[in-house]
Each structure stands twice: as structure tokens, then as C-alpha cells.
Design a protein around this motif. Structure first.
Motif, PDB file in Angstrom:
ATOM      1  N   ARG A 245       8.334  22.002  25.701  1.00 61.70           N
ATOM      2  CA  ARG A 245       7.207  22.928  25.901  1.00 61.70           C
ATOM      3  C   ARG A 245       7.602  24.067  26.824  1.00 61.70           C
ATOM      4  NH1 ARG A 245       2.398  22.760  29.580  1.00 61.70           N
ATOM      5  NH2 ARG A 245       0.767  23.978  28.557  1.00 61.70           N
ATOM      6  N   SER A 246       8.518  23.799  27.743  1.00 54.65           N
ATOM      7  CA  SER A 246       8.953  24.847  28.673  1.00 54.65           C
ATOM      8  C   SER A 246       9.929  25.819  28.024  1.00 54.65           C
ATOM      9  CB  SER A 246       9.611  24.209  29.903  1.00 54.65           C
ATOM     10  OG  SER A 246      10.903  23.708  29.569  1.00 54.65           O
ATOM     11  N   GLY A 247      10.350  25.500  26.812  1.00 54.34           N
ATOM     12  CA  GLY A 247      11.312  26.351  26.132  1.00 54.34           C
ATOM     13  C   GLY A 247      12.754  25.937  26.343  1.00 54.34           C
ATOM     14  N   ALA A 248      12.989  24.839  27.060  1.00 54.69           N
ATOM     15  CA  ALA A 248      14.357  24.392  27.329  1.00 54.69           C
ATOM     16  C   ALA A 248      14.975  23.774  26.088  1.00 54.69           C
ATOM     17  CB  ALA A 248      14.360  23.370  28.469  1.00 54.69           C
ATOM     18  N   PRO A 249      16.267  23.986  25.859  1.00 59.53           N
ATOM     19  CA  PRO A 249      16.953  23.283  24.767  1.00 59.53           C
ATOM     20  C   PRO A 249      16.992  21.790  25.087  1.00 59.53           C
ATOM     21  CG  PRO A 249      18.247  25.156  25.587  1.00 59.53           C
ATOM     22  CD  PRO A 249      17.165  24.899  26.578  1.00 59.53           C
ATOM     23  N   VAL A 250      16.472  20.977  24.188  1.00 55.17           N
ATOM     24  CA  VAL A 250      16.413  19.542  24.433  1.00 55.17           C
ATOM     25  C   VAL A 250      16.664  18.798  23.137  1.00 55.17           C
ATOM     26  CG1 VAL A 250      13.884  19.561  24.159  1.00 55.17           C
ATOM     27  CG2 VAL A 250      14.980  17.635  25.311  1.00 55.17           C
ATOM     28  N   LEU A 251      17.381  17.695  23.231  1.00 58.10           N
ATOM     29  CA  LEU A 251      17.617  16.793  22.108  1.00 58.10           C
ATOM     30  C   LEU A 251      17.193  15.396  22.537  1.00 58.10           C
ATOM     31  CD1 LEU A 251      18.851  16.024  19.325  1.00 58.10           C
ATOM     32  CD2 LEU A 251      21.033  15.676  20.539  1.00 58.10           C
ATOM     33  N   ALA A 252      16.323  14.766  21.759  1.00 55.26           N
ATOM     34  CA  ALA A 252      15.929  13.382  22.002  1.00 55.26           C
ATOM     35  C   ALA A 252      16.748  12.480  21.076  1.00 55.26           C
ATOM     36  CB  ALA A 252      14.438  13.192  21.749  1.00 55.26           C
ATOM     37  N   ILE A 253      17.214  11.360  21.609  1.00 57.14           N
ATOM     38  CA  ILE A 253      17.992  10.405  20.818  1.00 57.14           C
ATOM     39  C   ILE A 253      17.343   9.029  20.935  1.00 57.14           C
ATOM     40  CG2 ILE A 253      20.228   9.298  20.470  1.00 57.14           C
ATOM     41  CD1 ILE A 253      21.577  11.704  21.677  1.00 57.14           C
ATOM     42  N   ASP A 254      17.048   8.432  19.787  1.00 54.23           N
ATOM     43  CA  ASP A 254      16.487   7.084  19.772  1.00 54.23           C
ATOM     44  C   ASP A 254      17.640   6.091  19.706  1.00 54.23           C
ATOM     45  OD1 ASP A 254      15.075   4.769  19.499  1.00 54.23           O
ATOM     46  OD2 ASP A 254      13.687   5.543  17.985  1.00 54.23           O
ATOM     47  N   GLY A 255      17.935   5.473  20.841  1.00 51.68           N
ATOM     48  CA  GLY A 255      19.010   4.499  20.926  1.00 51.68           C
ATOM     49  C   GLY A 255      18.504   3.087  21.118  1.00 51.68           C
TER      50      GLY A 255
ATOM     51  N   ALA B  34      18.812  -5.291  30.065  1.00 56.73           N
ATOM     52  CA  ALA B  34      20.147  -4.970  30.557  1.00 56.73           C
ATOM     53  C   ALA B  34      21.167  -4.844  29.432  1.00 56.73           C
ATOM     54  CB  ALA B  34      20.598  -6.038  31.557  1.00 56.73           C
ATOM     55  N   ASP B  35      20.700  -4.769  28.178  1.00 56.48           N
ATOM     56  CA  ASP B  35      21.614  -4.700  27.043  1.00 56.48           C
ATOM     57  C   ASP B  35      22.498  -3.459  27.089  1.00 56.48           C
ATOM     58  OD1 ASP B  35      20.699  -7.046  26.069  1.00 56.48           O
ATOM     59  OD2 ASP B  35      19.570  -6.225  24.378  1.00 56.48           O
ATOM     60  N   ALA B  36      22.033  -2.410  27.746  1.00 56.98           N
ATOM     61  CA  ALA B  36      22.821  -1.176  27.774  1.00 56.98           C
ATOM     62  C   ALA B  36      24.178  -1.384  28.435  1.00 56.98           C
ATOM     63  CB  ALA B  36      22.059  -0.081  28.517  1.00 56.98           C
ATOM     64  N   PHE B  37      24.313  -2.432  29.224  1.00 57.02           N
ATOM     65  CA  PHE B  37      25.585  -2.680  29.903  1.00 57.02           C
ATOM     66  C   PHE B  37      26.603  -3.367  29.000  1.00 57.02           C
ATOM     67  CE2 PHE B  37      22.735  -2.250  33.579  1.00 57.02           C
ATOM     68  CZ  PHE B  37      23.429  -1.279  34.266  1.00 57.02           C
ATOM     69  N   ALA B  38      26.228  -3.608  27.740  1.00 59.13           N
ATOM     70  CA  ALA B  38      27.188  -4.204  26.812  1.00 59.13           C
ATOM     71  C   ALA B  38      28.221  -3.180  26.340  1.00 59.13           C
ATOM     72  CB  ALA B  38      26.458  -4.797  25.603  1.00 59.13           C
ATOM     73  N   SER B  39      28.045  -1.924  26.699  1.00 59.32           N
ATOM     74  CA  SER B  39      29.024  -0.891  26.373  1.00 59.32           C
ATOM     75  C   SER B  39      29.119   0.065  27.546  1.00 59.32           C
ATOM     76  CB  SER B  39      28.620  -0.136  25.102  1.00 59.32           C
ATOM     77  OG  SER B  39      27.549   0.749  25.364  1.00 59.32           O
ATOM     78  N   GLY B  40      30.068   0.985  27.464  1.00 59.65           N
ATOM     79  CA  GLY B  40      30.225   1.964  28.538  1.00 59.65           C
ATOM     80  C   GLY B  40      29.246   3.105  28.452  1.00 59.65           C
ATOM     81  N   LEU B  41      28.298   3.031  27.503  1.00 59.96           N
ATOM     82  CA  LEU B  41      27.349   4.127  27.318  1.00 59.96           C
ATOM     83  C   LEU B  41      26.563   4.414  28.589  1.00 59.96           C
ATOM     84  CD1 LEU B  41      26.017   6.155  25.406  1.00 59.96           C
ATOM     85  CD2 LEU B  41      24.514   4.316  24.600  1.00 59.96           C
TER      86      LEU B  41
ATOM     87  N   GLY C 171      20.782  23.894  32.104  1.00 63.09           N
ATOM     88  CA  GLY C 171      19.477  24.089  31.493  1.00 63.09           C
ATOM     89  C   GLY C 171      19.318  23.451  30.144  1.00 63.09           C
ATOM     90  N   GLU C 172      20.289  22.618  29.714  1.00 60.98           N
ATOM     91  CA  GLU C 172      20.201  21.889  28.452  1.00 60.98           C
ATOM     92  C   GLU C 172      20.007  20.406  28.745  1.00 60.98           C
ATOM     93  OE1 GLU C 172      23.023  24.752  25.678  1.00 60.98           O
ATOM     94  OE2 GLU C 172      23.874  22.916  26.532  1.00 60.98           O
ATOM     95  N   TYR C 173      19.260  19.719  27.888  1.00 64.22           N
ATOM     96  CA  TYR C 173      18.887  18.339  28.179  1.00 64.22           C
ATOM     97  C   TYR C 173      19.079  17.446  26.957  1.00 64.22           C
ATOM     98  CZ  TYR C 173      16.406  20.764  31.938  1.00 64.22           C
ATOM     99  OH  TYR C 173      16.095  21.567  33.007  1.00 64.22           O
ATOM    100  N   VAL C 174      19.637  16.259  27.196  1.00 63.42           N
ATOM    101  CA  VAL C 174      19.687  15.196  26.198  1.00 63.42           C
ATOM    102  C   VAL C 174      18.922  14.014  26.781  1.00 63.42           C
ATOM    103  CG1 VAL C 174      21.140  13.674  24.827  1.00 63.42           C
ATOM    104  CG2 VAL C 174      21.949  15.972  25.397  1.00 63.42           C
ATOM    105  N   VAL C 175      17.881  13.574  26.070  1.00 68.50           N
ATOM    106  CA  VAL C 175      17.024  12.486  26.542  1.00 68.50           C
ATOM    107  C   VAL C 175      17.209  11.303  25.600  1.00 68.50           C
ATOM    108  CG1 VAL C 175      14.657  11.758  27.022  1.00 68.50           C
ATOM    109  CG2 VAL C 175      15.357  14.124  27.485  1.00 68.50           C
ATOM    110  N   VAL C 176      17.706  10.181  26.129  1.00 66.02           N
ATOM    111  CA  VAL C 176      18.020   9.020  25.293  1.00 66.02           C
ATOM    112  C   VAL C 176      17.108   7.852  25.658  1.00 66.02           C
ATOM    113  CG1 VAL C 176      19.809   7.425  24.531  1.00 66.02           C
ATOM    114  CG2 VAL C 176      20.425   9.773  25.147  1.00 66.02           C
ATOM    115  N   ASP C 177      16.407   7.347  24.653  1.00 63.58           N
ATOM    116  CA  ASP C 177      15.626   6.121  24.788  1.00 63.58           C
ATOM    117  C   ASP C 177      16.568   4.958  24.499  1.00 63.58           C
ATOM    118  OD1 ASP C 177      13.610   4.222  24.923  1.00 63.58           O
ATOM    119  OD2 ASP C 177      12.974   4.542  22.850  1.00 63.58           O
ATOM    120  N   MET C 178      16.932   4.223  25.550  1.00 64.75           N
ATOM    121  CA  MET C 178      17.957   3.191  25.437  1.00 64.75           C
ATOM    122  C   MET C 178      17.372   1.841  25.026  1.00 64.75           C
ATOM    123  SD  MET C 178      21.045   4.344  26.151  1.00 64.75           S
ATOM    124  CE  MET C 178      21.986   3.028  26.928  1.00 64.75           C
TER     125      MET C 178
END
Length: 326
Positions: A26-36, A163-170, A152-159
Motif C-alpha cells: 500500500r505504501s508503494g514499496a516493491p514487495v514479494l510475498a512467498i508462501d513457504g 521449529a521445522d524451519a531449522f531443518a534447513s539453512g533457510l 527499500g525492497e522487501y521479501v516477506v516469507v510465511d514459513m
């Protein structure tokens, strides 16, 4: 900036990921959402007024093509088949700009609720008993590893939940991790796991309280997480309506309508952005962690599976960051 939302299942991390991504857009910022997340609900959260929001071709099934594309002319990678989720970029690798005009973004990005979206893909029947969901997340790890995002660029990831996210280096690929915690003992238990693991790698975690109903809830969170508590959100009539399919046609914060979110919750989103914007990118740290986890994976399983010594994929003369684009 690269931001991860994590937390216990049901804590509201997907909802907050969507609210924050829309807030940025909404602010006009470049943003990418990722469903992980293994439960692919971010598109619905981004576009709650749509019965079946359009999602792009998922990253997981497209991983072979993604590897071929990102490999480029890197001579240290013998074939795309020998490229694993942790393979770091080197000279000759194809690097990416956020939402750039390239075949990866063109194929794997669509819009939901006005926000550019990538999805990893669902865990389907063919995966049952034979695959790990983290294999699908390998595409996200490679994407972030080859992304040169700017100020000013954003990547927003829904992980993934817990604690499963620790199964990789992501988990080391982010500038800031927001841990969404309900004011319950189960809610803060995930925080303690993240805190201990993240501290080892210098990863900053900020806790966002959610579903706070009063002073007792807020006091509980403060007692449990201390100074890591950044802000909190209270019950939202708009969010509840959206989750029940009763949302208005316009999403909160859409450019052509007033923001229906409660003032306190709008303030919380502003706090999140201010905190993100105050971070500084440490390209050397990101690349150092990428190399470390690549070597771990090579020793643990990947050398044996590929029949190669994958430590050779590490380019000691590669300089990460904007300079690599030259």
C-alpha cells in the motif's frame, strides 16, 4: 530486506504475513510475498474477498528448471542435477533482482490482493511417505541465495509452523525474523527454540504478540520473552470476518479504500516496518552462512547422492551483494 514470519501453528503468522505484505504494498514499496508453509493459505489471506485467488505455478515442481536457470554459466557446477538447495552463487551464476524481468519471476509470480506472490506448492498424495516438505522449500532457499535485493525492497516469507524451519539453512537467509506468539505457554515455547538456535548464528528475532485480549495477556508475554517483545496485535473484527469469508471486497489498506484495521493494529504494522527499515544488510554474513550450510549438506548426504565433492561448488573469489551484478 528479507523478513520471515514464524510461530506455532495457529498463532496467526500467515495472517500477519499477509497484513504486513499488504501494508508494504500500500505504501508503494516493491514487495514479494512467498508462501513457504506446508499449508498453502497465504493467497487466501492476501485476498480474503476472493473465493479462489489465483496462485502462480508453484516453485517446488519447477525446481529442476529453476536450478538450470540459476546455474547460468557457473563452471563450478558441473550439471544442474548436481546443484542442491544450498548451492551458493558464484561467478557465472545467474543472479536476480527483485521482481525482475526474467523467466523465473515471469513464470512463478502472480498477484493476490494486489501483492506479488510466489508459492512453494502443496504437499500432495504423491509425496506421502516418500518426500519431505523441505525439499519444496529448497526452491525458496535457492531463490533467496541468488537474489540481490536493494534498499527499500522487501521479501516477506510465511514459513513452516513450529521449529521445522531449522531443518534447513533457510532460517539464516533473513535479515529479521518475526516470531508470532500467542499469550500461552505453548505459544512462547516455539519462541525459546528459535531464540536458542538463532542466537548461535547471529539471527535477530523479534516477538510479535498476537490475539492479545487484555493487560494479563500482555504481562504474560512480557514476562516470558522480555525485551524480545516488539509489539502486539489485539483482536480484529476485520480479520475475523475475513477468516469466516465475510470480508469486504477491499482488503485492509488497499489504495482505494480506508484501512479498516483497528488503530492499534495499524500502529503495530508501522512498528514492524520501522524495525525492518532500521536493519542493515550484512551480505558477508548471509553468504558465509550459505557456504557453511552448503558444506554441512555436502558432508551429510549430498556428496554421496550426487557422486561429487560439492565443496568444489563454493567460489572463494565470489563477492556477494550488488557488486556481483557487475
Amino acid at each position: 530486506m528479507r523478513i520471515a514470519f514464524v510461530g506455532k501453528g495457529g498463532s496467526g503468522k500467515t495472517t500477519l504475513s499477509a497484513l504486513f505484505a499488504r501494508h508494504l504494498a500500500r505504501s508503494g514499496a516493491p514487495v514479494l510475498a512467498i508462501d513457504g508453509d506446508i499449508n498453502q493459505h497465504l493467497a487466501q489471506a492476501l485476498a480474503p474477498g476472493e473465493d479462489a485467488p489465483r496462485t502462480p505455478p508453484p516453485l517446488g515442481p519447477g525446481l529442476p528448471g529453476i536450478k538450470t536457470f540459476l546455474r547460468g554459466t557457473n563452471p563450478r557446477i558441473t550439471t544442474s542435477d548436481s546443484m542442491i538447495k544450498t548451492t551458493p552463487p558464484g561467478r557465472g551464476s545467474r543472479l536476480l533482482r527483485l521482481l525482475g524481468d526474467d523467466e523465473l519471476h515471469t513464470r512463478h509470480v502472480s498477484r493476490a490482493g494486489g501483492v506479488p506472490l510466489m508459492v512453494t506448492g502443496e504437499f500432495d498424495e504423491s509425496d506421502l511417505g516418500v518426500a519431505c516438505y523441505h525439499s519444496k522449500l529448497g526452491a525458496v532457499e535457492l531463490y533467496l541465495g541468488h537474489l540481490v535485493d536493494g534498499p527499500g525492497e522487501y521479501v516477506v516469507v510465511d514459513m513452516t509452523a513450529g521449529a521445522d524451519a531449522f531443518a534447513s539453512g533457510l532460517f539464516t537467509r533473513f535479515d529479521l525474523t518475526f516470531l508470532v506468539a500467542e499469550p500461552t505457554r505453548k505459544g512462547v515455547s516455539v519462541y525459546r527454540q528459535y531464540r536458542d538456535h538463532a542466537r548461535e548464528f547471529g539471527i535477530r528475532i523479534a516477538v510479535v504478540g498476537n490475539k492479545v485480549t487484555g493487560e494479563d495477556d500482555l504481562l504474560f508475554l512480557k514476562e516470558q520473552v522480555g525485551d524480545d517483545l516488539l509489539t502486539h496485535l489485539v483482536h480484529s473484527d476485520w480479520v475475523r470476518a475475513a477468516e469466516q469469508g465475510r470480508a469486504p471486497s477491499q482488503a485492509p489498506g488497499s489504495p482505494d479504500s480506508p484501512d479498516p484495521l483497528e488503530p492499534h493494529n495499524r500502529h503495530a504494522l508501522n512498528v514492524l516496518r520501522e524495525t525492518v527499515d532500521a536493519q542493515s544488510r550484512d551480505w558477508d554474513r548471509l553468504h558465509r552462512h550459505a557456504v557453511e550450510f552448503h558444506l554441512r549438506n555436502a558432508r551429510a548426504w549430498a556428496d554421496a547422492r550426487t557422486g561429487e565433492a560439492l565443496a568444489a561448488q563454493v567460489d572463494p573469489d565470489f563477492v556477494p551483494g550488488p557488486a556481483a551484478l557487475d
